[in-house]
Enzyme design. Structure first.
Site, PDB file in Angstrom:
ATOM      1  N   CYS A  22     -48.629  24.934 -32.954  1.00 40.52           N
ATOM      2  CA  CYS A  22     -47.530  24.256 -32.351  1.00 40.52           C
ATOM      3  C   CYS A  22     -46.445  25.220 -31.502  1.00 40.52           C
ATOM      4  CB  CYS A  22     -46.910  23.115 -33.087  1.00 40.52           C
ATOM      5  SG  CYS A  22     -44.929  22.835 -32.743  1.00 40.52           S
ATOM      6  N   CYS A  34     -42.461  24.733 -33.013  1.00 34.03           N
ATOM      7  CA  CYS A  34     -42.643  25.343 -34.142  1.00 34.03           C
ATOM      8  C   CYS A  34     -42.296  26.484 -33.998  1.00 34.03           C
ATOM      9  CB  CYS A  34     -43.676  25.089 -35.213  1.00 34.03           C
ATOM     10  SG  CYS A  34     -44.140  23.107 -34.824  1.00 34.03           S
TER      11      CYS A  34
END
Length: 106
Positions: free
Chosen positions: A31, A34
């Site tokens: 991600c 993230c």
């Protein structure tokens, strides 16, 4: 204090039974957002040592915990206080937004 890597084995002790607020980052290694928020969480973990904890839970490795808390997107950050979810944010956000979440419960 470094961030705490959360697992099925330590989630209850580190999060649900914690005496201080715990901000849990539900993340995935693939991600992009993230990865962008990770340095902010590391800073907060150091700045809030003894005041709050920062935990990281990999949703791919611990999908059952992610499902239990209704995680449908990453990153999702849940703030736990006294074993309950008291705040939530999804996606990348500024450091001040995260610290404001914690400050409301410290």
């Amino acid at each position: 204090m470094a961030e705490i890597i959360l697992t099925n084995d330590n989630f209850e002790k580190e999060v649900l039974k914690a005496e201080i607020p715990v901000l849990v980052d539900f993340y995935a290694i693939w991600c992009g957002p993230c990865k962008m928020i990770a340095p902010l969480l590391k800073e907060i973990a150091e700045e809030y040592e003894g005041i709050a904890k920062i935990g990281k839970l990999n949703v791919d490795e611990y999908a059952e915990l992610a499902m239990k808390y209704g995680i449908t997107a990453v990153p999702t950050l849940l703030l736990f206080y006294k074993g309950e979810v008291v705040d939530k944010t999804t996606g990348y956000c500024a450091k001040v937004e995260l610290t404001d979440m914690i400050d409301a419960f410290k």
